[in-house]
Design a protein around this motif. Structure first.
Motif, PDB file in Angstrom:
ATOM      1  N   SER A 214      33.403  30.294 -25.275  1.00 13.44           N
ATOM      2  CA  SER A 214      32.083  29.677 -25.137  1.00 13.44           C
ATOM      3  C   SER A 214      31.047  30.446 -25.956  1.00 13.44           C
ATOM      4  O   SER A 214      31.301  31.568 -26.414  1.00 13.44           O
ATOM      5  CB  SER A 214      31.655  29.691 -23.670  1.00 13.44           C
ATOM      6  N   THR A 216      28.392  31.723 -24.729  1.00  8.21           N
ATOM      7  CA  THR A 216      28.045  32.888 -23.904  1.00  8.21           C
ATOM      8  C   THR A 216      28.997  34.040 -24.166  1.00  8.21           C
ATOM      9  O   THR A 216      28.576  35.197 -24.294  1.00  8.21           O
ATOM     10  CB  THR A 216      28.064  32.517 -22.408  1.00  8.21           C
ATOM     11  N   GLN A 217      30.292  33.756 -24.266  1.00  6.09           N
ATOM     12  CA  GLN A 217      31.271  34.805 -24.540  1.00  6.09           C
ATOM     13  C   GLN A 217      31.046  35.418 -25.926  1.00  6.09           C
ATOM     14  O   GLN A 217      31.171  36.628 -26.106  1.00  6.09           O
ATOM     15  CB  GLN A 217      32.689  34.239 -24.438  1.00  6.09           C
ATOM     16  N   GLU A 220      28.092  37.739 -25.680  1.00  4.62           N
ATOM     17  CA  GLU A 220      28.460  38.981 -25.000  1.00  4.62           C
ATOM     18  C   GLU A 220      29.251  39.896 -25.935  1.00  4.62           C
ATOM     19  O   GLU A 220      29.058  41.116 -25.929  1.00  4.62           O
ATOM     20  CB  GLU A 220      29.287  38.662 -23.750  1.00  4.62           C
ATOM     21  N   SER A 225      21.535  38.912 -26.046  1.00  2.00           N
ATOM     22  CA  SER A 225      21.340  37.817 -25.097  1.00  2.00           C
ATOM     23  C   SER A 225      21.751  36.483 -25.732  1.00  2.00           C
ATOM     24  O   SER A 225      21.716  36.319 -26.961  1.00  2.00           O
ATOM     25  CB  SER A 225      19.888  37.741 -24.652  1.00  2.00           C
ATOM     26  N   ARG A 226      22.103  35.513 -24.884  1.00  8.48           N
ATOM     27  CA  ARG A 226      22.542  34.208 -25.394  1.00  8.48           C
ATOM     28  C   ARG A 226      21.431  33.522 -26.178  1.00  8.48           C
ATOM     29  O   ARG A 226      21.678  32.919 -27.228  1.00  8.48           O
ATOM     30  CB  ARG A 226      22.991  33.325 -24.225  1.00  8.48           C
ATOM     31  N   THR A 227      20.194  33.626 -25.686  1.00 10.12           N
ATOM     32  CA  THR A 227      19.074  32.967 -26.356  1.00 10.12           C
ATOM     33  C   THR A 227      18.844  33.555 -27.745  1.00 10.12           C
ATOM     34  O   THR A 227      18.726  32.821 -28.743  1.00 10.12           O
ATOM     35  CB  THR A 227      17.788  33.102 -25.516  1.00 10.12           C
ATOM     36  N   SER A 230      21.830  32.646 -30.108  1.00 12.62           N
ATOM     37  CA  SER A 230      21.824  31.274 -30.622  1.00 12.62           C
ATOM     38  C   SER A 230      20.785  31.091 -31.716  1.00 12.62           C
ATOM     39  O   SER A 230      21.041  30.468 -32.750  1.00 12.62           O
ATOM     40  CB  SER A 230      21.568  30.289 -29.479  1.00 12.62           C
TER      41      SER A 230
END
Length: 311
Positions: A214, A216-217, A220, A225-227, A230
């Motif tokens: 994903s 998120t993975q 990580e 951070s995911r935000t 991206s």
């Protein structure tokens, strides 16, 4: 045994050299050691006496010194600094250094670990040591003392040819660097740091895209951070992380269709698709051909991966 030797409770055999009482440990790295990124060469501890001084001198490896008591005055090419208990400094290969006892209520005591190997300088750089500023203040040495003592214990009792002993020593070396790195991080807004985590994320996606990872993975794995991941990822690659992951899977599918005899079903499940239908639908949406038609068109040709751009 001569009275000039002192055996401490930890097993250290200390000898009186006049201006210091010290233990010198020597290690002969074998083939297994040298298959690793770094390895020890020698190590030891010292309790200095007033007037103690070492240098000017050069060494051939990387010598990490940990100040456990007192103060030391370090002179290096381009500057000098007084370091206290808990501080650490590194002597870099073929640079001139002098370090000496600083009069204080406590005598100077240090431990040292000399390292070599292709990964040594990079590891030192990550925890803040530089040839131009070869010291780290704060208390990194205090955090590392327990691990350093375990390394010294192994070096006092070497097991030549024992692979498990080599790997135990390697694990302690990395634990030592982990202790020294506690509280440190790459500045998230630096260009160098951003290029570093972007490179890690691209490598992670290339390696694991077929496993259904994903966004998120991937974030990580990059350590952000995911935000932020991206946003910066999209700016760098021209597509969202989700689309990039999907594109990597489809590129792998193209290569397998063109270069192997694997069935469409086998390819679909090898690349983590939930069904042959899901794979065929994704492939046709991207390339306007079914996997079977693509294979027929590509047979006998070298197929290059498509550019990573949004449709």
């Amino acid at each position: 045994m001569s009275d000039s030797f002192i055996i401490l409770s930890g097993g250290a055999l200390m000898k009186d050299y006049g201006n210091e009482i010290a233990e010198f440990l020597y290690y002969a790295p074998g083939t297994a050691d040298k298959r690793c990124a770094l390895w020890p060469v020698r190590a030891g501890t010292t309790a200095t006496k007033p007037g103690y001084s070492a240098g000017p001198k050069k060494i051939e490896s990387y010598s990490l010194h940990f100040v456990s008591r007192g103060q030391v005055h370090l002179e290096y090419e381009g500057g000098s600094v007084v370091l206290n208990a808990g501080n650490a400094f590194c002597l870099y290969p073929m640079r001139t250094y002098t370090y000496r006892f600083v009069p204080s209520p406590e005598n100077l005591e240090m431990s040292w670990l000399v390292l070599d190997g292709p990964g040594a300088e990079g590891m030192l750089d990550m925890i803040g040591f530089k040839p131009e500023t070869p010291f780290v203040e704060g208390r990194p040495g205090a955090r590392a003392q327990g691990t350093l003592k375990r390394i010294l214990s192994l070096l006092r009792n070497p097991s030549p040819g024992d692979l498990s002993a080599v790997l135990r020593l390697q694990s302690l070396l990395y634990r030592l660097f982990a202790k020294l790195a506690e509280g440190r991080s790459e500045p998230a807004d630096s260009e160098e740091a951003q290029q570093g985590w972007l490179k890690r994320s691209l490598e992670y996606i290339e390696l694991h895209a077929a496993e259904g990872i994903s966004v998120t993975q991937a974030a990580e794995a990059a350590g952000v951070s995911r935000t932020h991941f991206s946003s910066a990822f999209s700016e760098h690659t021209g597509m969202s992380p989700a689309l990039y992951i999907a594109q990597v899977r489809l590129d792998k599918a193209k290569r397998m269709l063109a270069d192997t005899a694997a069935s469409v079903t086998e390819i679909a499940y090898s690349l983590g698709y939930s069904s042959v239908y899901a794979f065929t639908r994704a492939f046709k949406h991207r390339y306007a051909l079914t996997p079977t038609d693509y294979r027929a068109a590509a047979r006998g040709l070298v197929v290059e991966p498509s550019p990573r751009t949004e449709p």
